[in-house]
Scaffold this motif. Structure first.
Motif, PDB file in Angstrom:
ATOM      1  N   LEU A  43       9.595   3.615 -10.446  1.00 10.97           N
ATOM      2  CA  LEU A  43      10.357   2.375 -10.509  1.00 10.97           C
ATOM      3  C   LEU A  43      10.113   1.591  -9.219  1.00 10.97           C
ATOM      4  CD1 LEU A  43      12.501   4.912 -11.556  1.00 10.97           C
ATOM      5  CD2 LEU A  43      13.473   2.878 -12.591  1.00 10.97           C
ATOM      6  N   GLY A  44       9.381   0.489  -9.327  1.00  9.52           N
ATOM      7  CA  GLY A  44       9.058  -0.336  -8.172  1.00  9.52           C
ATOM      8  C   GLY A  44       9.943  -1.563  -8.133  1.00  9.52           C
ATOM      9  N   ALA A 103       0.822  -1.210   0.000  1.00 10.02           N
ATOM     10  CA  ALA A 103       0.000   0.000   0.000  1.00 10.02           C
ATOM     11  C   ALA A 103       0.858   1.263   0.000  1.00 10.02           C
ATOM     12  CB  ALA A 103      -0.930  -0.004   1.213  1.00 10.02           C
ATOM     13  N   ILE A 104       2.029   1.194   0.634  1.00  6.89           N
ATOM     14  CA  ILE A 104       2.919   2.358   0.641  1.00  6.89           C
ATOM     15  C   ILE A 104       3.399   2.647  -0.772  1.00  6.89           C
ATOM     16  CG2 ILE A 104       5.175   3.212   1.416  1.00  6.89           C
ATOM     17  CD1 ILE A 104       4.652   1.735   4.064  1.00  6.89           C
ATOM     18  N   GLY A 105       3.735   1.600  -1.512  1.00 11.94           N
ATOM     19  CA  GLY A 105       4.119   1.780  -2.903  1.00 11.94           C
ATOM     20  C   GLY A 105       2.997   2.371  -3.733  1.00 11.94           C
ATOM     21  N   ALA A 148       4.337  -2.921  -5.253  1.00 12.64           N
ATOM     22  CA  ALA A 148       3.403  -1.805  -5.128  1.00 12.64           C
ATOM     23  C   ALA A 148       1.999  -2.171  -5.596  1.00 12.64           C
ATOM     24  CB  ALA A 148       3.919  -0.618  -5.918  1.00 12.64           C
ATOM     25  N   GLN A 149       1.029  -1.774  -4.788  1.00 13.83           N
ATOM     26  CA  GLN A 149      -0.378  -1.999  -5.101  1.00 13.83           C
ATOM     27  C   GLN A 149      -1.026  -0.638  -5.311  1.00 13.83           C
ATOM     28  OE1 GLN A 149      -1.603  -4.057  -1.557  1.00 13.83           O
ATOM     29  NE2 GLN A 149      -0.366  -5.861  -1.989  1.00 13.83           N
ATOM     30  N   GLY A 150      -1.052  -0.200  -6.552  1.00 14.41           N
ATOM     31  CA  GLY A 150      -1.567   1.128  -6.845  1.00 14.41           C
ATOM     32  C   GLY A 150      -2.517   1.119  -8.015  1.00 14.41           C
TER      33      GLY A 150
END
Length: 334
Positions: A244-245, A228-230, A254-256
């Motif tokens: 860049l993850g 969630a932070i990503g 990352a969950q965005g």
């Protein structure tokens, strides 16, 4: 020799220091008398039983990957000139005592001769091991980003091994850095390394704070946290920015809202987009070592533990108290 064994998946308590026979190299391997072993977040995940579809492990096993030490024996096809040299390398997937895989958490371990890198005199063994994963990955990620002078860069997990290197690389390129981490100690470290601003991502709405600091979002986002932070860091990217993850310190990548990012013309790259191409890993490793040797880059080694305290090493990573790299010491380090 002593090594750390995992007989069953679970918490740090499943890590046991036990005696094993000295490993014997095959024709293309060497034995390294290990002085320093890297302890990674991935090690803690694998120990818990995560990722068996991607990283299948047969119990029992010895954890660990990157090691530094002195070559004490070589296989029949290996140049005997390696004996006595101080090297950094990755452990080999060979076996001791009935086929038990040898990881880095051992006083003696096996490595393929082709993977050995001699440690320059100007580097300590700790520095070389601290760079083994993070140094080359940081440079590969940074090269991909093409950071521009006077641009804004956001770095999550900024007090970790990769994050601390990326702060320094971005500052050296003339960028302004927003370092995101959890807690005052980590934020203080990021400030010491040159971050222009710091934000605590345990605070609600921190991504909007980043957008305010940067005047509309960061043109480059280095996300080492994921989850969630990503996803929030993706919101903090500017229109037409680059995300860049490469990390999953929060438990996953990352969950965005990638559709919203596409609508804002944000380019989103994952780890395999970054490292899956034609990367000169040998050259990048040499660059990282030279930068540390000349003092232009600092390897932040936040904590070291003797092999007897391996459980505390894993606990420090899992409770998010660790700064920079975490290392195990197994002998007289140079």
């Amino acid at each position: 020799m002593r090594a750390v064994q995992v007989k069953e998946f679970g918490g740090p308590e499943v890590l046991e220091v036990v005696e094993f026979p000295t490993p014997q190299p095959d024709s293309a391997e060497v034995v390294v008398d290990v002085e320093v072993a890297d302890v990674m977040f991935l090690d803690t995940r694998l120990r818990s039983g995560w990722g068996q579809d991607y990283f299948p492990l047969s119990l029992p096993y010895v954890p660990g990957g990157a090691i530094g030490g002195v070559v004490s024996a070589v296989g029949a096809e290996v140049d005997p000139g390696w004996i006595g040299k101080r090297v950094v390398t990755q452990t080999a997937a060979s076996g001791i005592g009935g086929g038990l895989p040898i990881g880095g958490y051992a006083e003696k371990s096996l490595a393929k001769a082709a993977t050995l890198t001699e440690i320059p005199d100007r580097l300590t063994t700790e520095q070389a091991v601290g760079l083994a994963h993070d140094g080359r990955t940081a440079l590969a990620v940074f090269d991909k980003a093409a950071v521009q002078p006077n641009s804004w860069v956001l770095i999550t997990a900024a007090a970790g091994g990769l994050g601390t290197l990326l702060i320094q690389l971005s500052v050296a390129a003339g960028a302004q850095v927003v370092a995101a981490a959890r807690g005052p100690e980590k934020l203080a470290l990021a400030t010491r390394l040159g971050a222009t601003a710091v934000v605590d991502y345990s605070a609600e709405g921190w991504e909007e704070q980043v957008r305010e600091i940067t005047g509309g979002g960061a043109s480059v986002v280095f996300d080492g946290t994921g989850g969630a932070i990503g996803g929030a860091a993706l919101i903090a990217a500017s229109d037409k920015g680059l995300f860049l993850g490469y990390g999953s310190a929060a438990g996953d990548f990352a969950q965005g809202d990638t559709d919203a990012a596409v609508a804002r013309d944000v380019t989103v790259l994952g780890l395999f987009d970054i490292v899956g191409g034609d990367v000169d890993w040998v050259g990048i490793t040499a660059r990282a070592q030279e930068a540390v040797a000349t003092g232009s880059l600092e390897v932040v080694i936040g904590q070291t533990f003797p092999i007897e305290d391996v459980r505390q090493a894993h606990a420090a990573i899992e409770d998010r108290s660790a700064l920079g790299r975490t290392l195990l010491t197994l002998g007289a380090s140079l």
